[in-house]
Motif scaffolding. Structure first.
Motif, mmCIF file in Angstrom:
data_model
loop_
_atom_site.group_PDB
_atom_site.id
_atom_site.type_symbol
_atom_site.label_atom_id
_atom_site.label_comp_id
_atom_site.label_asym_id
_atom_site.label_seq_id
_atom_site.Cartn_x
_atom_site.Cartn_y
_atom_site.Cartn_z
ATOM 1 N N ASP A 218 0.879 -1.309 -0.437
ATOM 2 C CA ASP A 218 -0.012 -0.061 -0.077
ATOM 3 C C ASP A 218 0.916 1.240 -0.134
ATOM 4 O O ASP A 218 1.168 1.903 0.929
ATOM 5 N N TYR A 219 1.188 1.632 -1.145
ATOM 6 C CA TYR A 219 2.375 2.774 -1.383
ATOM 7 C C TYR A 219 1.417 4.079 -1.076
ATOM 8 O O TYR A 219 2.184 5.040 -0.551
ATOM 9 N N LYS A 220 0.306 4.219 -1.292
ATOM 10 C CA LYS A 220 -0.403 5.254 -1.246
ATOM 11 C C LYS A 220 -0.433 5.804 0.297
ATOM 12 O O LYS A 220 -0.283 6.894 0.849
ATOM 13 N N TRP A 221 -0.403 4.718 1.412
ATOM 14 C CA TRP A 221 -0.382 5.017 2.581
ATOM 15 C C TRP A 221 0.886 5.371 3.014
ATOM 16 O O TRP A 221 0.877 6.519 3.746
ATOM 17 N N THR A 222 2.039 5.153 2.442
ATOM 18 C CA THR A 222 3.322 5.741 2.831
ATOM 19 C C THR A 222 3.406 6.828 2.312
ATOM 20 O O THR A 222 3.953 8.196 2.790
ATOM 21 N N GLU A 223 2.872 7.216 1.174
ATOM 22 C CA GLU A 223 3.039 8.577 0.414
ATOM 23 C C GLU A 223 2.439 9.719 1.293
ATOM 24 O O GLU A 223 2.571 10.710 1.428
ATOM 25 N N THR A 224 1.083 9.243 1.881
ATOM 26 C CA THR A 224 0.265 10.200 2.611
ATOM 27 C C THR A 224 1.113 10.298 3.888
ATOM 28 O O THR A 224 0.980 11.489 4.283
ATOM 29 N N LEU A 225 1.418 9.655 4.463
ATOM 30 C CA LEU A 225 2.364 9.776 5.777
ATOM 31 C C LEU A 225 3.626 10.800 5.583
ATOM 32 O O LEU A 225 3.827 11.566 6.181
ATOM 33 N N MET A 226 4.110 10.366 4.493
ATOM 34 C CA MET A 226 5.643 11.301 4.119
ATOM 35 C C MET A 226 5.054 12.557 3.763
ATOM 36 O O MET A 226 5.641 13.691 4.138
ATOM 37 N N ARG A 227 3.964 12.744 3.139
ATOM 38 C CA ARG A 227 3.543 14.044 2.661
ATOM 39 C C ARG A 227 2.773 15.008 4.016
ATOM 40 O O ARG A 227 3.089 16.132 3.744
ATOM 41 N N GLN A 228 2.191 14.159 4.686
ATOM 42 C CA GLN A 228 1.446 14.992 5.658
ATOM 43 C C GLN A 228 2.306 14.989 7.226
ATOM 44 O O GLN A 228 1.763 15.999 7.997
ATOM 45 N N ILE A 229 2.885 14.274 7.497
ATOM 46 C CA ILE A 229 3.531 14.073 8.868
ATOM 47 C C ILE A 229 4.976 14.676 8.701
ATOM 48 O O ILE A 229 5.377 15.406 9.532
ATOM 49 N N SER A 230 5.606 14.448 7.687
ATOM 50 C CA SER A 230 7.055 15.190 7.546
ATOM 51 C C SER A 230 6.801 16.732 7.348
ATOM 52 O O SER A 230 5.694 17.139 6.686
ATOM 53 N N CYS A 231 7.784 17.469 7.644
ATOM 54 C CA CYS A 231 7.781 18.972 7.447
ATOM 55 C C CYS A 231 9.116 19.304 7.175
ATOM 56 O O CYS A 231 9.788 20.406 7.986
ATOM 57 N N PHE A 232 9.761 18.861 6.104
ATOM 58 C CA PHE A 232 11.108 19.200 5.596
ATOM 59 C C PHE A 232 11.071 20.660 4.850
ATOM 60 O O PHE A 232 10.056 20.907 4.481
ATOM 61 N N GLY A 233 12.165 21.549 5.646
ATOM 62 C CA GLY A 233 11.889 22.901 5.284
ATOM 63 C C GLY A 233 11.153 23.734 6.032
ATOM 64 O O GLY A 233 11.412 24.919 6.013
ATOM 65 N N CYS A 234 10.326 23.375 6.831
ATOM 66 C CA CYS A 234 9.542 24.249 7.761
ATOM 67 C C CYS A 234 10.360 24.833 8.750
ATOM 68 O O CYS A 234 11.360 24.261 9.309
ATOM 69 N N GLU A 235 10.158 26.099 9.083
ATOM 70 C CA GLU A 235 11.017 26.877 10.169
ATOM 71 C C GLU A 235 10.305 26.907 11.474
ATOM 72 O O GLU A 235 10.925 26.868 12.441
ATOM 73 N N ALA A 236 8.971 26.651 11.460
ATOM 74 C CA ALA A 236 8.407 26.958 12.762
ATOM 75 C C ALA A 236 8.215 25.409 13.558
ATOM 76 O O ALA A 236 7.887 25.403 14.750
ATOM 77 N N THR A 237 8.655 24.501 13.024
ATOM 78 C CA THR A 237 8.551 23.026 13.233
ATOM 79 C C THR A 237 9.387 22.381 13.365
ATOM 80 O O THR A 237 10.357 22.485 12.490
ATOM 81 N N PRO A 238 9.721 21.207 13.979
ATOM 82 C CA PRO A 238 11.072 20.395 13.840
ATOM 83 C C PRO A 238 11.072 19.810 12.394
ATOM 84 O O PRO A 238 9.916 19.803 11.655
#
Length: 508
Positions: A218-238
């Motif tokens: 279920d690669y869509k599940w992985t894609e959803t997690l990576m897109r919504q949980i990660s915050c690469f490049g964000c300054e206000a969050t880890p």
């Protein structure tokens, strides 16, 4: 007889094979905890504080790196406060997932941490997202890991533990797509993000938060997690809300409704099983590819925290206890999986066999004071030199070593290699049920000084160990190594697993 050449560059090192790829899993399921790890302090079976010592010693002999607990599906109905304090005062519950039996909570947080200390293993705790609360999980982290004066630290001290423990690995839920809440990926991603926020680092205990990930491909599940949980490049969050995400993959010969017997199977069943085991390579490649789109630097790990064979339960046993025998076929699934793990060492950060004692593809079977080591146990033991070693790429050139199984093509040879402290370990599996395989090891950039080998096989694929025949399937020395120019030649018997080790020496 098939022939193959395995080219190994001993001086070209790849990613490190984390010892945590050899992790284990212990759920409150059947006789894994009670009767497996835990016998109670009044048991005539030798124990320390109720923990069974022969099981501990067997796992220490594997260099067990980590142990996942309390589930599995059980984790999402487990409330940790029910498992602390005097045992006789702990409330009871019903284990609705596994056999609908009563759970007395005698094995709880302190008992689990004592077990990990005896094993010399790192704890991996799965938190309750399905039926728990953010506060509940946050306070469990505080209870275990916070020093100084705080409500949970005071509660821990009241229960007899002054110093905090170090607990790095935390699972944020389990199978949220199924028994952990039957959630949609988007909702599970939001919950994981919330829970991760409140699972805090206390002092110098830095958490490795593992979000509940996909089932199978279920690669869509992985894609959803990576897109919504990660915050690469964000300054206000880890940078990351989590440090890894999980995936589960079980191997079986047939459909879920008719998985088949663990001991009564034919050659076609065997090949279907091996084809399913080898599919894991494609599954991990798919998830890694999705993750690479969001995390090209591979800072987020992939954790296969449930894997193994799953067969119909043994006749006459509780269907909810998932007790199955363990044959040579299971051992060859394990050896094949480890070769795949080593190949994916750059992204795969942990893997956990399901499960350690008396459940599914167990390492150990117990009955009263009897303990039996399974064929799968011996694969772990023979391969333990790969833990924290540097991987070496193995390039297999085969002739007549492929077989069509349904719409899949099966490789009848599997291999991997590593080096640590100048010591090379090469693992080879001949998956052909009937024919031997001659393999030439073309060793480049060095030679092996005085190589030694061990072989695991049996007369029949269905052979297994029992209380009456505990050594039916066990490793033995193998001295049929032939030194040739630039390497070694070895003939592997049918359905066998071989390891070769030796110190690297330069060419003359």
């Amino acid at each position: 007889m098939s022939t193959a050449t395995a080219v190994i560059n001993l001086d070209i090192e790849g990613p490190t094979i984390s010892r945590h790829l050899y992790g284990h899993f212990a759920e409150h399921l059947g006789r894994c905890i009670y009767g497996g790890f835990w016998v109670g302090e009044d048991s005539p079976i030798p124990n320390e504080g109720g923990i069974r010592l022969d099981v501990v010693q067997a796992l220490r002999d594997l260099n067990i790196p980590n142990l996942r607990w309390p589930g599995g599906c059980f984790a999402d109905e487990y409330h940790w406060r029910d498992g602390i304090g005097p045992r006789e005062e702990r409330p009871r519950m019903v284990n609705t997932h596994w056999g609908d039996v009563e759970e007395n909570n005698h094995f709880g947080t302190h008992e689990f941490m004592a077990l990990c200390e005896l094993l010399g293993a790192e704890p991996y705790i799965s938190g309750n997202v399905g039926s728990g609360t953010v506060q509940e999980m946050s306070e469990w982290v505080e209870y275990l890991t916070r020093d100084g004066d705080s409500p949970m630290a005071r509660l821990r001290r009241a229960n007899g533990r002054d110093e905090p423990w170090r607990v790095k690995f935390w699972g944020i839920g389990n199978e949220t797509w199924g028994c952990g809440g039957n959630m949609r990926a988007e909702y599970a991603a939001d919950l994981s993000r919330q829970y991760a926020t409140y699972c805090r680092d206390h002092g110098d205990n830095k958490l490795y938060r593992i979000a509940s990930g996909a089932s199978n491909d279920d690669y869509k599940w992985t894609e959803t997690l990576m897109r919504q949980i990660s915050c690469f490049g964000c300054e206000a969050t880890p940078k990351n809300f989590f440090q890894a995400l999980s995936v589960h993959y079980y191997t079986m010969a047939g459909p879920w409704e008719a998985k088949g017997s663990s001991t009564v199977f034919d050659t076609d069943d065997y090949y279907r099983t091996i084809a399913a085991a080898q599919k894991l390579d494609r599954v991990l490649t798919g998830h890694s590819t999705v993750m690479d789109c969001y995390d090209p630097g591979r800072t987020v790990g992939l954790v296969l925290d449930e894997w193994g064979t799953w067969w119909d339960v043994e006749p006459g046993t509780n269907p909810g206890f998932l007790f199955q025998q363990n044959t040579l076929r299971d051992a060859l699934v394990a050896s094949t999986h480890f070769d795949i793990f080593h190949k994916h060492a750059a992204r795969l950060s942990m893997a956990n066999i399901a499960q350690t004692v008396n459940v599914l593809q167990a390492m150990i079977l117990t009955d009263g004071d009897t303990l039996v080591l399974t064929p799968s146990y011996h694969v772990f033991e023979m391969n333990k030199g790969h833990q924290d070693a540097t991987s070496l790429a193995v390039h297999l050139r085969t002739q007549d070593a492929r077989r069509q199984v349904g719409d899949a093509e099966l490789d009848s040879l599997s291999a991997s290699a590593s080096v640590k402290d100048g010591q090379v370990l090469i693992s080879l599996t001949n998956l052909d049920a009937e024919e031997p395989a001659e393999v030439t090891l073309d060793l480049r950039g060095g030679l092996l000084g005085e190589p030694t080998a061990r072989l695991l096989t049996a007369d029949q694929l269905q052979d297994h160990n029992s209380a009456d025949t505990p050594g039916e399937v066990s490793p033995r020395p193998f001295d049929a190594l032939k030194v040739v120019d630039g390497g070694l030649t070895v003939t592997l018997p049918p359905h066998s697993f071989l390891t070769i080790s030796g110190l690297v020496s330069g060419r003359a």
